[in-house]
Design an enzyme around this catalytic site. Structure first.
Site, PDB file in Angstrom:
ATOM      1  N   ASP A 153       9.323   7.826 -11.102  1.00 35.03           N
ATOM      2  CA  ASP A 153       8.595   6.459 -10.686  1.00 35.03           C
ATOM      3  C   ASP A 153       7.643   5.915 -11.543  1.00 35.03           C
ATOM      4  OD1 ASP A 153       6.644   8.149 -10.525  1.00 35.03           O
ATOM      5  OD2 ASP A 153       6.830   8.526  -8.409  1.00 35.03           O
ATOM      6  N   CYS A 154       7.898   6.142 -12.770  1.00 35.28           N
ATOM      7  CA  CYS A 154       6.728   5.386 -13.737  1.00 35.28           C
ATOM      8  C   CYS A 154       7.458   5.683 -15.041  1.00 35.28           C
ATOM      9  CB  CYS A 154       5.737   6.459 -13.705  1.00 35.28           C
ATOM     10  SG  CYS A 154       4.447   6.218 -14.932  1.00 35.28           S
ATOM     11  N   CYS A 171       7.429   8.768 -17.100  1.00 41.00           N
ATOM     12  CA  CYS A 171       8.595   9.691 -16.955  1.00 41.00           C
ATOM     13  C   CYS A 171       9.969   9.586 -17.740  1.00 41.00           C
ATOM     14  CB  CYS A 171       9.145   9.546 -15.433  1.00 41.00           C
ATOM     15  SG  CYS A 171       7.848   9.422 -14.150  1.00 41.00           S
ATOM     16  N   CYS A 224      -4.357   7.390 -17.570  1.00 40.43           N
ATOM     17  CA  CYS A 224      -3.063   7.497 -17.129  1.00 40.43           C
ATOM     18  C   CYS A 224      -2.359   5.865 -17.100  1.00 40.43           C
ATOM     19  CB  CYS A 224      -2.892   7.719 -15.568  1.00 40.43           C
ATOM     20  SG  CYS A 224      -3.313   9.312 -15.212  1.00 40.43           S
ATOM     21  N   CYS A 276       0.275   4.613 -16.072  1.00 35.04           N
ATOM     22  CA  CYS A 276       1.565   4.231 -15.330  1.00 35.04           C
ATOM     23  C   CYS A 276       1.624   2.689 -14.981  1.00 35.04           C
ATOM     24  CB  CYS A 276       1.229   5.076 -13.929  1.00 35.04           C
ATOM     25  SG  CYS A 276       2.380   5.948 -13.687  1.00 35.04           S
ATOM     26  N   ASP A 283      27.840 -27.706 -23.502  1.00 35.09           N
ATOM     27  CA  ASP A 283      29.337 -27.717 -23.823  1.00 35.09           C
ATOM     28  C   ASP A 283      29.725 -28.952 -22.714  1.00 35.09           C
ATOM     29  OD1 ASP A 283      31.836 -27.414 -24.976  1.00 35.09           O
ATOM     30  OD2 ASP A 283      32.611 -26.490 -22.788  1.00 35.09           O
ATOM     31  N   ASP A 335      31.539 -22.712 -21.048  1.00 36.34           N
ATOM     32  CA  ASP A 335      32.321 -22.167 -19.857  1.00 36.34           C
ATOM     33  C   ASP A 335      32.846 -20.896 -20.325  1.00 36.34           C
ATOM     34  OD1 ASP A 335      34.251 -22.814 -21.763  1.00 36.34           O
ATOM     35  OD2 ASP A 335      35.083 -24.527 -20.617  1.00 36.34           O
TER      36      ASP A 335
HETATM   37  P1  ADP Z   1      34.952 -29.424 -25.562  1.00 34.39           P
HETATM   38  O1  ADP Z   1      33.830 -29.531 -26.458  1.00 34.39           O
HETATM   39  O2  ADP Z   1      34.788 -30.698 -24.701  1.00 34.39           O
HETATM   40  O3  ADP Z   1      35.100 -28.326 -24.739  1.00 34.39           O
HETATM   41  P2  ADP Z   1      37.050 -28.413 -27.232  1.00 34.39           P
HETATM   42  O4  ADP Z   1      36.249 -28.116 -28.491  1.00 34.39           O
HETATM   43  O5  ADP Z   1      37.779 -27.473 -26.426  1.00 34.39           O
HETATM   44  O6  ADP Z   1      36.481 -29.539 -26.357  1.00 34.39           O
HETATM   45  O7  ADP Z   1      38.495 -29.628 -27.962  1.00 34.39           O
HETATM   46  C1  ADP Z   1      38.172 -30.644 -28.578  1.00 34.39           C
HETATM   47  C2  ADP Z   1      38.983 -31.433 -28.534  1.00 34.39           C
HETATM   48  O8  ADP Z   1      40.141 -30.865 -29.261  1.00 34.39           O
HETATM   49  C3  ADP Z   1      39.705 -31.925 -27.174  1.00 34.39           C
HETATM   50  O9  ADP Z   1      38.708 -33.123 -26.712  1.00 34.39           O
HETATM   51  C4  ADP Z   1      40.949 -32.399 -27.613  1.00 34.39           C
HETATM   52  O10 ADP Z   1      41.262 -33.685 -28.064  1.00 34.39           O
HETATM   53  C5  ADP Z   1      41.457 -31.604 -28.724  1.00 34.39           C
HETATM   54  N1  ADP Z   1      42.148 -30.139 -28.204  1.00 34.39           N
HETATM   55  C6  ADP Z   1      41.594 -28.881 -28.035  1.00 34.39           C
HETATM   56  N2  ADP Z   1      42.735 -28.283 -27.376  1.00 34.39           N
HETATM   57  C7  ADP Z   1      43.602 -28.977 -27.020  1.00 34.39           C
HETATM   58  C8  ADP Z   1      44.807 -28.683 -26.307  1.00 34.39           C
HETATM   59  N3  ADP Z   1      45.171 -27.497 -25.700  1.00 34.39           N
HETATM   60  N4  ADP Z   1      45.442 -29.661 -25.914  1.00 34.39           N
HETATM   61  C9  ADP Z   1      45.222 -31.112 -26.506  1.00 34.39           C
HETATM   62  N5  ADP Z   1      44.217 -31.431 -27.099  1.00 34.39           N
HETATM   63  C10 ADP Z   1      43.358 -30.346 -27.523  1.00 34.39           C
HETATM   64 MG    MG Z   2      35.139 -26.212 -24.139  1.00 36.75          MG
END
Ligand code: ADP
Ligand code: MG
Length: 690
Positions: free
Chosen positions: A15-16, A19, A351, A353, A395, A583
């Site tokens: 608990d500390c 430990c 202590c 703790c 992004d 993403d």
């Molecule tokens: P973001 O920074 O917006 O996520 P990406 O780095 O994924 O964009 O892509 C940058 C550019 O490259 C897109 O805007 C597109 O023009 C081109 N691109 C990337 N992947 C593809 C794909 N699979 N098909 C068509 N264009 C692509």
């Molecule tokens: Mg992207």
């Protein structure tokens, strides 16, 4: 190097954080043992064990000898009620003998001292044993040894009643500390309880089976009002699904056949037939739980500092109390009895703790609080980093925008038809998972696509493949060497905030496809909120400057456009204290490079695993929530450290001056530990205003 096995146990009764040190130091010197890691909040011990060296039984015996419970790793489970634990029994026993001694002292004052001494020794025995074991394992400075020394010292100078009281209060404190840490652990355990224990499987009729036994591919039936027992895909039925337990998203989302659902979500309206896509130990909630409980391994810099500090704090206090006992009587001829007493009280101040638990308790509360709101932070290091960022790089696609672009225009430059351009582009994009690829494929649905070979993605630029023996490319216009007069068409579309790609066959531009992605509805408000927190948001994108400008303008933020993935990386490297939000799919390097990377996306595998933090709801506003949580946590930690150190400092002075005695000293330590833990628990109720 011989092979090593990774072993895992559940250790109870810690608990500390002292430990943790004790267990770690007891095991580390054993032959064949390396990489010992003890997670206080998760109650987990892991280490590497070279086969044929130390038998696991020896490890278990050592941990037991130190006074803890140890068992082969099991899923997190409830703890015993306090009175059933060893520490609980110690409270009951030492309390009883103390009451008996008081009674005896009242009836027969002449035997009082003996009765209190006996009460003290009975209560002290198990503590002294643990101290001896630790000493034998080479750890002279433990809380148990301080206690033992202080109690024996008090007996020796004739303060028997106080010695007995101190032992009792120590036992009470241990139990209270245990209760408080158990409460902090509950946050994580509550997540486990979200997934139902059983499921209805369709296999020649309906059978109720344990959810843990579900197999991938099985079809289950979930009635309205029930929780979904597994991650899966809807086979039949349309219903509102409340995902708040998993992602924190409070509004039920309408889910239809083909949609993914998470275990632990609530099916609100209609019966659903669901195909199981992940086993029980691998579903989203299980992964979140694992992430939150393993997160303890990544300690915050503050925590490492406190650990180092407490390592010399204890010996320093012991040294100081020795000086307090010896110096005044020798140098000034002061009373031995008085100064021995003061020195003993000082021992109890040693202590650490409250101090040692101040960081992990806050971090554990924050992590489970965040997890319930779809804000995942992987450990104290991530919390501290998130609290300290000054700028936030986003992004564009899939982060600031919905990530579901739609094709708006198809423009032919020459004799090719729009359908031909679309067909070729779709054939090339068939192998790509990029949001733009999905938009093109969606628009081309129903067209007969030729087979593409040797498809290749050029991150940040586009894709290429061989179609019918000729190379076809779908490329960002800024990477097409010479567009000539068509450049004007591109520019016009981009000025509307559309993203364009050029379709080339054997190096000849046939035409272009324009797509539009909409900003997330809360993006604008989120940027304002971030600025309100004193942060500078900026958009980094591979898209072209005009499209980027249109979108950044709508958000009122700065931007850098036309960046290849390596440019994004260089940009992040050039910024200080920057958080990168992406993403998680094509931004992994930038996420890693930033002070802290935050992946956005509900339950996507990559999102959960690549970054140090993740946001499960698709809301930009949660980035602000994440920073607020991190800052609240750091503030909480500062309060805790101040409280722990402050109380120590006060009692250090009052003990030396003789204003406070033994039992107040021990009460102060316990009280501080409990206060610190309770303060940390406040974070469980943290609610970022959104
Ligand atoms: P973001 O920074 O917006 O996520 P990406 O780095 O994924 O964009 O892509 C940058 C550019 O490259 C897109 O805007 C597109 O023009 C081109 N691109 C990337 N992947 C593809 C794909 N699979 N098909 C068509 N264009 C692509
Ligand atoms: Mg992207």
């Amino acid at each position: 190097m011989a092979g090593k096995d990774r072993r895992e146990w559940r250790v109870t009764g810690m608990d500390c954080a002292a430990c943790v040190t004790k267990v770690t130091r007891a095991l580390a010197p054993l032959p064949g043992v390396s990489g010992v890691d003890v997670a206080l909040m998760a109650e987990r011990l892991t280490l590497q064990l070279a086969p044929g060296t130390t038998p696991p039984e020896v490890i278990e015996a050592r941990v037991k000898a130190l006074g803890y419970g140890i068992a082969a790793k099991a899923a997190p489970q409830g703890e015993d009620p306090w009175y059933r634990t060893g520490k609980g029994r110690l409270v009951v026993v030492s309390g009883l003998v103390l009451v008996l001694a008081w009674g005896l002292a009242w009836l027969m004052p002449q035997v009082a001292t003996g009765a209190f001494a006996l009460a003290c020794l009975i209560g002290l025995a198990p503590v002294a044993r643990r101290a001896a074991v630790a000493l034998w394992m080479g750890q002279p400075f433990t809380i148990e040894s301080l206690m033992t020394l202080a109690a024996l010292g008090a007996l020796w100078i004739g303060a028997a009643e106080e010695a007995a009281l101190v032992v009792f209060l120590f036992a009470v404190g241990e139990v209270l500390e245990g209760l408080a840490t158990a409460k902090a652990r509950d946050g994580i355990r509550a997540l486990v309880a979200l997934v139902p224990k059983t499921a209805w499987v369709e296999a020649g009729g309906l059978h109720e089976v344990p959810a843990a036994a579900l197999q991938i591919g099985q079809v289950i039936l979930v009635r309205p009002g029930d929780r979904i027992p597994a991650d899966g895909t809807i086979l039949e039925g349309v219903s509102g699904v409340d995902e708040s337990p998993v992602t924190g998203e409070s509004l039920p989302r309408l889910r239809a056949p083909g949609d993914a659902v998470f275990a632990g979500s609530i099916n609100t309206e209609a019966a659903l037939r669901i195909t199981v896509t992940r086993g029980a130990e691998d579903n989203t909630i299980a992964r979140i739980i694992r992430l939150v409980s393993e997160a303890e391994e990544s300690r915050a810099p503050t925590e490492r500092f406190i650990d180092r500090f407490s390592r010399w704090y204890m010996p320093a206090i012991v040294g100081l109390s020795a000086l307090v006992v010896i110096l005044p009587p020798l140098a000034l001829g002061a009373d031995w009895q008085v100064w021995t007493y003061r020195g003993l009280a000082l021992l109890l101040i040693g202590c650490p703790c409250a101090l040692v638990i101040s960081v992990p308790a806050s971090v554990a509360s924050a992590l489970s609080s965040g997890a319930r709101r779809g804000l995942l932070l992987k450990g104290g290091a991530a919390v501290e980093a998130a609290a300290g960022v000054r700028s936030i790089a986003f992004d564009k696609t899939g982060t600031l925008t919905e990530g579901h672009p739609r094709v708006t225009d198809v423009v032919a430059f020459g004799p090719s038809s729009e359908a031909e351009i679309l067909t070729l582009a779709a054939a090339v994009e068939a192998g790509s998972g990029h949001p733009l690829a999905r938009a093109i494929l969606q628009r081309a649905a129903g067209l007969a696509l030729p087979q593409a070979q040797a498809a290749r993605a050029w991150p940040g630029r586009g894709v290429t493949a061989m179609v019918g023996g000729v190379e076809v490319a779908v490329t960002a216009p800024q990477h097409v060497p010479d567009l000539g007069a068509h450049q004007a068409v591109v520019a016009a579309l981009e000025a509307e905030g559309k993203t364009t790609v050029v379709v080339l066959r054997a190096g000849v531009a046939l035409g272009l496809i324009a797509m539009q992605d909409s900003l997330r509805p809360d993006a604008r408000a989120a940027m304002d909120r971030l600025r309100g927190l004193g942060l500078v948001p900026i958009m980094l994108t591979g898209d072209n400057p005009r499209t980027a400008a249109a979108m950044a303008g709508a958000l009122g933020i700065d931007f850098r456009a036309g960046l290849l993935p390596e440019d994004k990386l260089a940009h992040i490297r050039g910024m200080e204290a920057v958080m990168m939000v992406g993403d998680g799919i094509n931004d992994a390097p930038a996420l890693k490079q930033a002070r802290i990377g935050v992946a956005m996306g509900s339950g996507s595998d990559v999102a959960l695993e690549t970054a140090e933090a993740a946001i499960l709801r698709d809301r930009v506003g949660d980035v602000a929530g994440l920073v607020e949580l991190a800052r609240a946590t750091m503030a909480n930690i500062r309060q805790n450290v101040a409280l722990a150190l402050g109380l120590k400092a006060v009692f250090l002075v009052t003990s030396i001056l003789g204003l406070t005695g033994l039992w107040l000293a021990i009460l102060a330590d316990t009280g501080a530990t409990v206060l610190v833990t309770l303060n940390a628990l406040r974070l469980l109720r943290f609610d970022p205003k959104d």
